[in-house]
Design a protein around this motif. Structure first.
Motif, short mmCIF file in Angstrom:
data_model
loop_
_atom_site.label_atom_id
_atom_site.label_comp_id
_atom_site.label_asym_id
_atom_site.label_seq_id
_atom_site.Cartn_x
_atom_site.Cartn_y
_atom_site.Cartn_z
N ALA A 228 -7.03 2.86 -17.85
CA ALA A 228 -6.84 2.09 -18.11
C ALA A 228 -8.53 1.66 -18.71
CB ALA A 228 -6.97 1.91 -16.65
N ARG A 259 0.45 -7.63 -16.32
CA ARG A 259 -0.41 -6.70 -15.69
C ARG A 259 -1.50 -6.94 -16.07
NH1 ARG A 259 1.55 -2.30 -11.36
NH2 ARG A 259 3.44 -3.74 -10.78
N ILE A 260 -2.89 -6.94 -15.07
CA ILE A 260 -4.24 -7.57 -15.66
C ILE A 260 -4.44 -5.97 -15.40
CG2 ILE A 260 -6.52 -8.69 -15.68
CD1 ILE A 260 -3.45 -10.63 -15.82
N GLY A 262 -7.17 -3.27 -14.58
CA GLY A 262 -8.57 -2.89 -13.80
C GLY A 262 -8.50 -3.46 -12.78
N PHE A 263 -6.76 -3.95 -12.62
CA PHE A 263 -6.83 -4.81 -11.28
C PHE A 263 -6.09 -3.90 -10.46
CE2 PHE A 263 -9.42 -8.72 -10.42
CZ PHE A 263 -10.14 -8.52 -11.94
N GLY A 264 -6.48 -3.96 -9.02
CA GLY A 264 -5.11 -3.09 -8.24
C GLY A 264 -5.09 -1.72 -8.27
N HIS A 265 -5.19 -1.15 -6.79
CA HIS A 265 -5.06 0.86 -7.29
C HIS A 265 -4.19 1.41 -6.02
CE1 HIS A 265 -7.15 4.29 -6.46
NE2 HIS A 265 -7.84 3.96 -7.28
N ARG A 266 -3.74 2.19 -6.64
CA ARG A 266 -2.49 2.98 -5.30
C ARG A 266 -3.31 2.70 -4.04
NH1 ARG A 266 1.60 6.03 -5.75
NH2 ARG A 266 2.35 4.24 -7.24
N ILE A 315 -5.13 -6.21 -4.82
CA ILE A 315 -5.11 -6.14 -5.87
C ILE A 315 -6.36 -6.75 -6.69
CG2 ILE A 315 -4.23 -6.12 -8.08
CD1 ILE A 315 -1.84 -7.89 -6.76
N ASN A 318 -10.94 -2.51 -10.06
CA ASN A 318 -11.04 -0.85 -10.11
C ASN A 318 -12.09 -0.78 -10.79
OD1 ASN A 318 -10.02 -0.71 -12.25
ND2 ASN A 318 -7.52 -0.64 -11.77
N ASP A 320 -12.25 0.89 -13.39
CA ASP A 320 -11.70 0.48 -14.90
C ASP A 320 -12.15 -0.91 -15.28
OD1 ASP A 320 -11.02 3.07 -15.34
OD2 ASP A 320 -9.08 2.45 -14.57
N1 ACO Z 1 -2.17 -7.41 -12.13
C1 ACO Z 1 -1.37 -8.14 -11.81
N2 ACO Z 1 -0.46 -8.00 -10.37
C2 ACO Z 1 -0.98 -6.83 -10.04
C3 ACO Z 1 -1.56 -5.99 -10.28
C4 ACO Z 1 -2.05 -6.43 -11.76
N3 ACO Z 1 -3.50 -5.60 -11.81
N4 ACO Z 1 -1.21 -4.46 -10.26
C5 ACO Z 1 -0.76 -4.89 -8.96
N5 ACO Z 1 0.16 -5.91 -9.28
C6 ACO Z 1 1.33 -6.36 -8.16
C7 ACO Z 1 2.18 -5.85 -8.81
O1 ACO Z 1 3.37 -7.37 -9.69
C8 ACO Z 1 3.41 -5.72 -7.62
O2 ACO Z 1 3.69 -7.20 -6.77
P1 ACO Z 1 5.42 -7.78 -6.31
O3 ACO Z 1 4.88 -6.63 -4.99
O4 ACO Z 1 5.00 -9.35 -6.33
O5 ACO Z 1 6.20 -7.12 -7.20
C9 ACO Z 1 2.08 -5.51 -6.02
O6 ACO Z 1 0.94 -5.93 -7.34
C10 ACO Z 1 2.29 -4.72 -5.83
O7 ACO Z 1 1.91 -3.40 -7.07
P2 ACO Z 1 2.66 -1.82 -7.24
O8 ACO Z 1 2.53 -1.65 -8.64
O9 ACO Z 1 3.18 -1.46 -6.26
O10 ACO Z 1 1.19 -1.66 -6.66
P3 ACO Z 1 0.49 0.45 -6.57
O11 ACO Z 1 -0.41 0.91 -6.24
O12 ACO Z 1 1.78 0.93 -7.57
O13 ACO Z 1 -0.24 0.11 -8.30
C11 ACO Z 1 -1.51 0.15 -9.82
C12 ACO Z 1 -1.21 0.97 -8.74
C13 ACO Z 1 -0.99 1.23 -10.76
C14 ACO Z 1 -3.11 0.42 -10.60
C15 ACO Z 1 -1.32 -0.96 -10.39
O14 ACO Z 1 -2.11 -2.34 -9.46
C16 ACO Z 1 -1.59 -1.39 -11.67
O15 ACO Z 1 -0.56 -1.33 -12.43
N6 ACO Z 1 -2.90 -1.54 -12.35
C17 ACO Z 1 -3.32 -2.04 -13.41
C18 ACO Z 1 -3.98 -0.79 -13.99
C19 ACO Z 1 -4.71 -0.56 -13.95
O16 ACO Z 1 -5.90 -0.68 -14.05
N7 ACO Z 1 -4.90 0.84 -13.81
C20 ACO Z 1 -6.52 1.87 -12.89
C21 ACO Z 1 -6.28 2.20 -11.86
S1 ACO Z 1 -7.52 2.63 -10.78
C22 ACO Z 1 -7.88 4.27 -11.79
O17 ACO Z 1 -6.60 5.36 -12.33
C23 ACO Z 1 -9.40 5.11 -11.58
#
Ligand code: ACO
Length: 383
Positions: A228, A259-260, A262-266, A315, A318, A320
């Motif tokens: 990411a 999706r943006i 670098g934002f969001g994390h499980r 969100i 993270n 990254d």
């Molecule tokens: N930008 C905008 N919206 C987001 C983002 C984002 N980066 N991440 C999650 N959301 C929103 C989703 O659209 C969803 O919204 P909704 O409920 O209205 O549909 C809600 O947040 C939940 O999203 P999920 O995919 O269910 O969350 P999950 O915990 O499965 O996802 C993930 C985590 C895969 C990291 C996600 O946040 C993402 O795709 N982020 C962008 C990629 C990224 O930065 N990955 C690196 C993670 S850190 C690492 O691996 C070291």
């Protein structure tokens, strides 16, 4: 025996570990009880490796011996370097090249075939050699792609400093070395993520550490795991190339349902503690180089998304979000970011293998069979 099926093993407890703990609600990461911020600021990557592998922070004497041992193992056999060059010439992807070269390293390890009773000691010795040699392999690969001969490792430099030297041909300044050392510490371990679990599964068969680290690299190479930070950097380049305002880019992306990166994390529902530290380091690097472009872009994006309420929804930035721009500021090419993640996380993979093997139980889950009850073989010419 429970028949409950947990897809992706989500939430399933499979082992006890003293190595690292992630509290996603408050944004806290600890290695053996030490807060990641304290470790990043107060200990070198070598100290962190010692902590993960041996259970406590080293004394000065222990650290000197450990670091000297690691430095003495940095050189890689010419045959491996030749293979690395062949892979670079063939246009192999960096993670695949690292996977192949790491596997090959075992051929030159005097302990690789040891059927030692002391599994832990053998694993630590092999782990030390792999950890020492991976930077040499990666730097040689990058230089081969540039048509340059590999540089011999410099045992007088730190683990972080020597890698940057072998990669760029120039000894890094203090801010760059310290920043890269911190980035290695921040990525060293993170609970039972997919690549760590892969290494543990391999280790649970009592396979050697080369197999575990090679498997870990394979798992980390997948787009759902490593990578990411590369996406973040590509967005920043895209913004820069189009001379677009970063906020306008983010607005467009959101309107188009993108999706943006670098934002969001499980696990983290607040700002990742690793992101906070890297953001500070990006500021230091920007101040020391006088080039604040990436700092300005990332700050503008984070502020805008905070105002838009994204962080309140859990969100948040993270690790990254900032590691890509930090690596770019250190002169590291984008497609080397995931291999560098592997270089650091190998320390965690090895620690988990050592820990698990000390009280080993073969990892062997089940699948619910959904195929036909019985089937008869039709002769091949009648199918
Ligand atoms: N930008 C905008 N919206 C987001 C983002 C984002 N980066 N991440 C999650 N959301 C929103 C989703 O659209 C969803 O919204 P909704 O409920 O209205 O549909 C809600 O947040 C939940 O999203 P999920 O995919 O269910 O969350 P999950 O915990 O499965 O996802 C993930 C985590 C895969 C990291 C996600 O946040 C993402 O795709 N982020 C962008 C990629 C990224 O930065 N990955 C690196 C993670 S850190 C690492 O691996 C070291």
């Amino acid at each position: 025996m429970s028949d409950e099926l947990k897809r992706g093993l989500e939430g399933v407890l499979v082992a006890e570990s003293e190595l690292s703990h992630v509290d996603g609600e408050v944004g806290k990461l600890v290695y053996r009880g030490y807060d990641i911020e304290d470790l990043a600021r107060g200990a070198s990557y070598e100290e962190v490796l010692y902590l993960l592998w041996h259970g406590s922070l080293p004394t000065r004497e222990e650290l000197d011996a450990f670091a000297a041992n690691l430095a003495a193992e940095r050189a890689v056999d010419d045959d491996v370097l030749e293979t690395v060059r062949t892979l670079a010439d063939a246009g192999e992807r960096p993670m695949a090249a690292l996977r192949t070269a790491t596997s090959m390293l075992s051929a030159y390890d005097p302990d690789a075939d040891t059927d030692d009773d002391d599994v832990t000691e053998t694993a630590r010795r092999q782990g030390r050699r792999i950890t020492a040699k991976v930077p040499t392999v990666l730097a040689a690969f990058e230089r081969a792609r540039q048509g340059e001969a590999p540089l011999a490792p410099n045992p007088d430099l730190s683990y972080a400093g020597n890698f940057l030297y072998m990669l760029t041909g120039t000894e890094p300044d203090a801010v760059s070395e310290e920043t890269f050392d911190m980035a290695l510490t921040l990525h060293a371990d993170h609970g039972l993520n997919a690549s760590t679990f892969t290494a543990m599964v391999i280790g649970s068969t009592l396979a050697d550490v080369y197999s575990g680290v090679t498997g870990g690299i394979g798992a980390l190479s997948g787009s759902l795991h490593g990578g990411a930070n590369q996406d973040v950097m590509e967005v920043l380049y895209e913004i820069d190339d189009s001379a677009k305002d970063p906020v306008a880019w983010v607005k467009d992306a959101r309107e188009n349902g993108r999706r943006i990166p670098g934002f969001g994390h499980r696990v983290y529902k607040v700002k990742d503690p690793r992101a906070k530290i890297l953001q500070e380091k990006l500021r230091d690097l920007s101040e020391s180089s006088g080039d604040t472009k990436w700092l300005d872009y990332t700050t503008a994006i984070e502020e805008y998304l905070t105002d838009e309420g994204l962080l309140d929804k859990g969100i948040a930035p993270n690790v990254d979000f900032y590691s890509g721009s930090v690596y770019d500021s250190l002169g590291i090419p984008v497609d080397m970011y995931t291999p560098i993640f592997a270089m650091s996380r190998a320390g965690g993979w090895i620690a988990h293998m050592v820990e698990y093997q000390a009280d080993n139980r073969l990892i062997r889950p089940r699948a619910r069979y959904t195929g036909p009850e019985s089937a008869e073989i039709v002769p091949i010419d009648e199918r």
